[in-house]
Scaffold this motif. Structure first.
Motif, short mmCIF file in Angstrom:
data_model
loop_
_atom_site.label_atom_id
_atom_site.label_comp_id
_atom_site.label_asym_id
_atom_site.label_seq_id
_atom_site.Cartn_x
_atom_site.Cartn_y
_atom_site.Cartn_z
N GLY A 17 6.54 3.61 1.07
CA GLY A 17 7.83 3.54 0.37
C GLY A 17 8.29 4.95 0.04
N ARG A 46 10.51 -1.00 -0.62
CA ARG A 46 11.55 -1.86 -1.20
C ARG A 46 12.96 -1.35 -0.87
N ALA A 47 13.06 -0.25 -0.16
CA ALA A 47 14.35 0.25 0.30
C ALA A 47 14.30 0.30 1.82
N ALA A 236 -0.88 -1.50 8.74
CA ALA A 236 -2.27 -1.30 8.32
C ALA A 236 -2.34 -1.48 6.81
N ALA A 267 0.33 4.96 -3.40
CA ALA A 267 1.78 4.91 -3.65
C ALA A 267 2.25 3.48 -3.40
N ALA A 395 11.74 -7.11 -7.26
CA ALA A 395 12.56 -5.95 -6.88
C ALA A 395 12.18 -4.71 -7.67
N ASP A 422 7.12 4.07 -8.22
CA ASP A 422 8.19 4.14 -9.22
C ASP A 422 7.72 3.77 -10.61
C1 LIG Z 1 16.82 -5.45 -3.91
C2 LIG Z 1 16.59 -4.08 -4.46
C3 LIG Z 1 17.67 -3.26 -4.80
C4 LIG Z 1 17.44 -1.99 -5.31
N1 LIG Z 1 18.51 -1.16 -5.56
C5 LIG Z 1 18.27 0.13 -5.87
C6 LIG Z 1 19.33 1.07 -5.94
O1 LIG Z 1 20.51 0.74 -5.73
N2 LIG Z 1 19.02 2.36 -6.24
C7 LIG Z 1 17.75 2.77 -6.46
O2 LIG Z 1 17.54 3.98 -6.69
N3 LIG Z 1 16.72 1.90 -6.42
C8 LIG Z 1 16.95 0.61 -6.12
N4 LIG Z 1 15.90 -0.27 -6.03
C9 LIG Z 1 14.56 0.17 -6.44
C10 LIG Z 1 13.89 1.00 -5.36
O3 LIG Z 1 13.98 0.36 -4.10
C11 LIG Z 1 12.43 1.19 -5.73
O4 LIG Z 1 12.32 1.67 -7.05
C12 LIG Z 1 11.71 2.18 -4.82
O5 LIG Z 1 12.07 1.98 -3.47
C13 LIG Z 1 10.22 2.02 -5.02
O6 LIG Z 1 9.53 2.87 -4.14
P1 LIG Z 1 7.95 2.95 -4.18
O7 LIG Z 1 7.56 3.84 -3.06
O8 LIG Z 1 7.50 3.27 -5.54
O9 LIG Z 1 7.44 1.46 -3.90
P2 LIG Z 1 7.65 0.53 -2.63
O10 LIG Z 1 8.98 0.75 -2.05
O11 LIG Z 1 7.30 -0.85 -3.06
O12 LIG Z 1 6.59 1.08 -1.58
C14 LIG Z 1 5.25 0.72 -1.61
C15 LIG Z 1 4.77 0.54 -0.20
O13 LIG Z 1 3.36 0.27 -0.23
C16 LIG Z 1 3.08 -0.67 0.78
N5 LIG Z 1 1.79 -1.30 0.46
C17 LIG Z 1 1.52 -2.14 -0.56
N6 LIG Z 1 0.21 -2.47 -0.55
C18 LIG Z 1 -0.35 -1.82 0.49
C19 LIG Z 1 -1.67 -1.74 1.02
N7 LIG Z 1 -2.68 -2.42 0.47
N8 LIG Z 1 -1.89 -0.97 2.12
C20 LIG Z 1 -0.87 -0.27 2.70
N9 LIG Z 1 0.41 -0.30 2.23
C21 LIG Z 1 0.65 -1.06 1.14
C22 LIG Z 1 4.27 -1.62 0.74
O14 LIG Z 1 4.40 -2.35 1.95
C23 LIG Z 1 5.42 -0.64 0.51
O15 LIG Z 1 6.00 -0.20 1.71
C24 LIG Z 1 16.11 -1.54 -5.53
C25 LIG Z 1 15.04 -2.35 -5.18
C26 LIG Z 1 15.27 -3.58 -4.64
C27 LIG Z 1 14.09 -4.42 -4.20
#
Ligand SMILES: Cc1cc2nc3c(=O)[nH]c(=O)nc-3n(C[C@H](O)[C@H](O)[C@H](O)COP(=O)(O)OP(=O)(O)OC[C@H]3O[C@@H](n4cnc5c(N)ncnc54)[C@H](O)[C@@H]3O)c2cc1C
Length: 471
Positions: A17, A46-47, A236, A267, A395, A422
């Motif tokens: 992500g 989630r994006a 993976a 992450a 989300a 996040d």
């Molecule tokens: C519908 C929706 C609308 C949104 N709108 C906005 C917006 O307009 N503006 C904004 O700034 N934010 C928005 N957000 C929030 C934003 O998308 C998230 O806060 C951000 O993308 C989170 O990123 P992250 O990397 O922390 O987590 P994630 O994006 O959840 O990334 C984590 C990754 O880890 C992977 N993973 C999990 N477990 C494992 C494992 N065991 N092995 C390998 N990989 C694994 C997952 O597949 C995922 O790809 C929105 C979110 C959603 C769902």
């Protein structure tokens, strides 16, 4: 908490992500040997976007917005060469049933009053609403309140906000930014959003929308990482992490393979972290981390994707007042690759409302079309060519009062293991900016442990005008 072994060369980043991509990119740029491991066949987490099987179209899981204040996300786009994939807007349009529009755009007045003329002219608010909103926003000029037990709805009532100000201003802004009911939202985070979007500077409050599908946007990171020699493992899923008895390095196991790395950055979202924590060895602080992770909660977002046989509005985006649907994005206009394609693609978004999640696909499509017709009469004559619904039940993590007490820092209880995502302690709510910050913070913590401290976190935008007096 250990300082680490000071011999970190290889890093496994678990999760592709925004947080994982930011950490992987920063560390690759600094010469570390990075391996990115992502459960899905694409990055963005989630994006992201994907081809919807029912309609044969590439759609985002949901429209994502960012603002000028998102300095770390913007730095990530710079690093991966995607800055030109953003479409910037100087004005935000609010639209009422019947079609009357209010356009909020900054004026030449110095911050924090740059937005005031737009508000004063706004049709959507009565004079009493405007006075109440101004009084509410003004309390955040000098700073953001500490996080107390008070929720933001209670704060609004205490600050004598009108019901219309709550329904037409505070809810639309904070539902979009924090994705939670106001009575479950911390005053501190609500104030932070308002200060960044309306008070700090015109630049901080400028809105941007990606002009390409999200997986294309974050696909730039994959190309950039590969160019720097990073290994990318898609599809993976990490199932277990253990310390290698001989080398004291970390052994990362997926369903298909096992490999060794000097350091690991998790992450992943908090619920995925909760599943992986039991596989890690006992360590001082593990129980507290496990207890904190179990206290986070989620809020949902739904998006309805509609293709009409004709253009239903000239607007590129709008905040929709007084209806279940909250935001409209005119994807046929926003994504140049769709120009000239058959059908006009409109995405509408419903944040927070848990009641819409159990609704059937067709029920949600009918609701969206019915409500769109309240704003745009053309919808009544237009033919709906096709439609799809995306629901993200998990989300975002919620930011109730007291949340900062449980958000962990990048330092984990284990040597050379770092936390990002996040939901970790960034001071930001669940946003791409929060995720990018967490990735850079984890990369900084790793560089410290490696004995080669580096700074990746970007400073906030400087306040402008009179806001310079209140930093
Ligand atoms: C519908 C929706 C609308 C949104 N709108 C906005 C917006 O307009 N503006 C904004 O700034 N934010 C928005 N957000 C929030 C934003 O998308 C998230 O806060 C951000 O993308 C989170 O990123 P992250 O990397 O922390 O987590 P994630 O994006 O959840 O990334 C984590 C990754 O880890 C992977 N993973 C999990 N477990 C494992 C494992 N065991 N092995 C390998 N990989 C694994 C997952 O597949 C995922 O790809 C929105 C979110 C959603 C769902």
């Amino acid at each position: 908490m250990s300082e680490g072994n000071r011999q970190i060369e290889s890093v496994a980043v678990i999760g592709g992500g925004v947080a994982g991509l930011a950490a992987a990119q920063a560390l690759s740029d600094s010469g570390y040997k990075v391996r990115l491991i992502e459960r899905r066949p694409y990055v963005g987490g989630r994006a992201s976007s994907y081809e919807h099987p029912g309609i044969g179209e590439i759609i985002d899981n949901c429209q994502h917005l960012l603002f000028g204040c998102c300095t770390n996300l913007i730095d990530l786009y710079r690093r991966i060469g995607a800055l030109d994939k953003l479409h910037w807007f100087d004005a935000i349009t609010m639209i009422e049933p019947g079609g009357r529009r209010t356009v909020l755009s900054p004026s030449a007045l110095p911050a924090p009053w740059h937005a005031s003329p737009g508000f004063l002219k706004a049709h959507a608010f009565s004079l009493a609403d405007k006075i109440a909103i101004a009084r509410g926003l003004n309390t955040f000029i000098t700073g953001i309140p500490e996080d107390t037990k008070e929720n933001f709805y209670h704060w609004l009532i205490r600050h004598k906000q009108t019901q219309a100000a709550i329904k037409r201003f505070w809810e639309p802004v904070l539902f979009a930014a924090l994705n939670e009911e106001l009575d479950k939202t911390s005053v501190h985070y609500a104030a932070k959003v308002c200060r960044e979007l309306f008070l700090r500077s015109p630049e901080a409050g400028r809105m941007a929308i990606p002009s390409v599908p999200l997986s294309d946007l974050y696909g730039h990171a994959l190309q950039s990482l590969k160019m720097r020699g990073a290994d990318i493992n898609l599809r993976a899923s990490v199932t277990r992490i253990a310390q290698d008895d001989q080398t004291q390095q970390w052994a990362i196991e997926t369903e298909a393979e096992r490999f060794i790395s000097d350091a690991v950055i998790f992450a992943v979202p908090f619920e995925a972290m909760a599943r992986l924590l039991p596989t890690l060895p006992a360590a001082p602080g593990k129980d507290a981390l496990t207890a904190h992770v179990s206290q986070f909660s989620h809020a949902p977002i739904a998006a309805i994707h509609l293709w009409f046989d004709r253009e239903i509005t000239d607007l590129e985006h709008a905040s929709m007042l007084d209806t279940t649907i909250q935001w409209l994005f005119n994807k046929s206009k926003l994504q140049p690759q769709r120009h000239g394609q058959k059908g006009h693609y409109i995405e509408v978004v419903i944040s927070v409302l848990r009641s819409v999640i159990p609704m059937q696909r067709q029920e949600l499509i009918d609701l969206a079309v019915r409500e769109l017709a309240l704003f745009f009469p053309t919808v009544r004559e237009a033919k709906l060519l096709k439609g799809a619904v995306t629901k993200e039940v998990r989300a975002t993590f919620s930011v109730p009062p007291g949340i900062d007490k449980i958000r962990p820092t990048a330092q984990s209880p284990w040597p050379n293991i770092f936390l990002a995502g996040d939901w970790t302690a960034t001071g930001w709510p669940a946003t791409m900016e929060g995720a990018a910050r967490s990735g850079f913070l984890a990369a900084e913590a790793l560089s410290n442990a490696a004995g080669r401290p580096e700074k990746f976190l970007q400073p906030d935008l400087p306040p402008s005008g009179l806001m310079r007096l209140f930093t």
